[in-house]
Scaffold this motif. Structure first.
Motif, PDB file in Angstrom:
ATOM      1  N   ILE A 110       0.832  -1.197   0.000  1.00  0.00           N
ATOM      2  CA  ILE A 110       0.000   0.000   0.000  1.00  0.00           C
ATOM      3  C   ILE A 110       0.867   1.247   0.000  1.00  0.00           C
ATOM      4  CG2 ILE A 110      -1.621   1.349   1.436  1.00  0.00           C
ATOM      5  CD1 ILE A 110      -2.863  -1.341   2.284  1.00  0.00           C
ATOM      6  N   LYS A 111       0.422   2.241  -0.748  1.00  0.00           N
ATOM      7  CA  LYS A 111       1.115   3.531  -0.796  1.00  0.00           C
ATOM      8  C   LYS A 111       0.507   4.470   0.243  1.00  0.00           C
ATOM      9  CE  LYS A 111       0.296   6.702  -4.072  1.00  0.00           C
ATOM     10  NZ  LYS A 111       0.370   7.447  -5.355  1.00  0.00           N
ATOM     11  N   LEU A 112       1.356   5.034   1.084  1.00  0.00           N
ATOM     12  CA  LEU A 112       0.918   6.069   2.014  1.00  0.00           C
ATOM     13  C   LEU A 112       1.104   7.413   1.330  1.00  0.00           C
ATOM     14  CD1 LEU A 112       2.482   4.735   5.334  1.00  0.00           C
ATOM     15  CD2 LEU A 112       0.112   4.493   4.526  1.00  0.00           C
ATOM     16  N   PHE A 113       0.024   8.184   1.246  1.00  0.00           N
ATOM     17  CA  PHE A 113       0.043   9.442   0.502  1.00  0.00           C
ATOM     18  C   PHE A 113      -0.950  10.409   1.116  1.00  0.00           C
ATOM     19  CE2 PHE A 113      -1.871  12.100  -2.820  1.00  0.00           C
ATOM     20  CZ  PHE A 113      -0.753  12.719  -3.338  1.00  0.00           C
ATOM     21  N   PRO A 114      -0.562  11.674   1.269  1.00  0.00           N
ATOM     22  CA  PRO A 114       0.755  12.278   0.984  1.00  0.00           C
ATOM     23  C   PRO A 114       1.703  12.163   2.179  1.00  0.00           C
ATOM     24  CG  PRO A 114      -0.832  13.990   1.537  1.00  0.00           C
ATOM     25  CD  PRO A 114      -1.581  12.682   1.597  1.00  0.00           C
ATOM     26  N   GLY A 115       2.924  11.753   1.886  1.00  0.00           N
ATOM     27  CA  GLY A 115       3.904  11.502   2.935  1.00  0.00           C
ATOM     28  C   GLY A 115       4.257  12.728   3.752  1.00  0.00           C
ATOM     29  N   ASN A 116       4.288  13.898   3.105  1.00  0.00           N
ATOM     30  CA  ASN A 116       4.680  15.099   3.829  1.00  0.00           C
ATOM     31  C   ASN A 116       3.641  15.501   4.863  1.00  0.00           C
ATOM     32  OD1 ASN A 116       3.034  15.666   1.560  1.00  0.00           O
ATOM     33  ND2 ASN A 116       3.560  17.826   1.653  1.00  0.00           N
ATOM     34  N   VAL A 117       2.407  15.066   4.690  1.00  0.00           N
ATOM     35  CA  VAL A 117       1.358  15.322   5.678  1.00  0.00           C
ATOM     36  C   VAL A 117       1.389  14.271   6.778  1.00  0.00           C
ATOM     37  CG1 VAL A 117      -1.139  15.467   6.044  1.00  0.00           C
ATOM     38  CG2 VAL A 117      -0.117  16.484   4.000  1.00  0.00           C
TER      39      VAL A 117
END
Length: 218
Positions: free
Chosen positions: A135-142
């Protein structure tokens, strides 16, 4: 052709997934050339422009002719219609910024790896229940590395990659991989608009090589 499980293992192995879209097909080919020379063997072309499908087909043909061992994924898939079109075009696997059951169904039907994007524990649970364990965690900067540390014990069978705001610094990459992710996606932090406008592909190759060296130490 790799199976879905083999593709999943491959994505975990390469760890760095550069992602981009550009309206100029020549620029697209130069980006791929620079990334390949830097050691990249898996690239996400994003579905973020009117020429995305047309360019993707051209890049697949270009890959087949010049970079036979390069995996070419399509990103920013947001519905079943898009998924179907790019699967038929020959995408190696699919990536989304969201979870959508219709995309899961299309990927399952065609035995294609699909990496959905999630931001909450509920979304991760829904994706895992649909059979997704990468799974992709998005958005990483948040979200931040602390989110990964907190969420991993709840989903021990899920592997996470992170996209959005990941940069090439030792500090940033170290924080993410120490938190327990298996890979990162990088777009503008790897290839800025200024770099592409100046066509400084040598700089892209150098920056990518350095980022790979840091990532491969984990």
């Amino acid at each position: 052709m790799m199976t879905e499980e083999q593709m999943k293992a491959y994505v975990k192995k390469v760890k760095l997934l550069p992602l981009f879209y550009h309206d100029d097909i020549t620029v697209c080919k130069e980006i791929i050339k620079a990334l390949y020379k830097a050691g990249i063997r898996c690239i996400e072309f994003t579905n973020r422009g009117p020429l995305a499908l047309e360019h993707f087909k051209l890049l697949l043909a270009h890959r087949n002719e010049h970079y036979a061992d390069l995996v070419l994924a399509i990103g920013t898939i947001q519905n079943q219609k898009e998924a179907q079109a790019f699967i038929e075009a020959g995408a190696d696997f699919l990536i989304s910024p969201i979870f959508d059951q219709s995309i899961a169904d299309a990927a399952y039907l065609h035995k294609k790896l699909w990496v959905p994007g999630c931001m909450t524990a509920t979304e991760i649970h829904m994706a895992e229940s649909a059979g997704c364990d990468l799974i992709k965690l998005f958005p990483g900067n948040v979200l931040g590395p602390g989110f990964v540390t907190a969420i991993k014990p709840l989903f021990p069978s899920v592997s996470f990659i992170v996209t959005g705001g990941v940069d090439t610094s030792v500090e940033n990459l170290t924080a993410w991989f120490k938190a327990g992710i298996v890979g990162v996606g990088m777009g503008s932090k790897l290839m800025s608009e200024e770099l592409l406008a100046s066509k400084n592909y040598a700089a892209l190759e150098t920056t990518t090589s350095k980022a790979l060296a840091i990532i491969n130490s984990y």
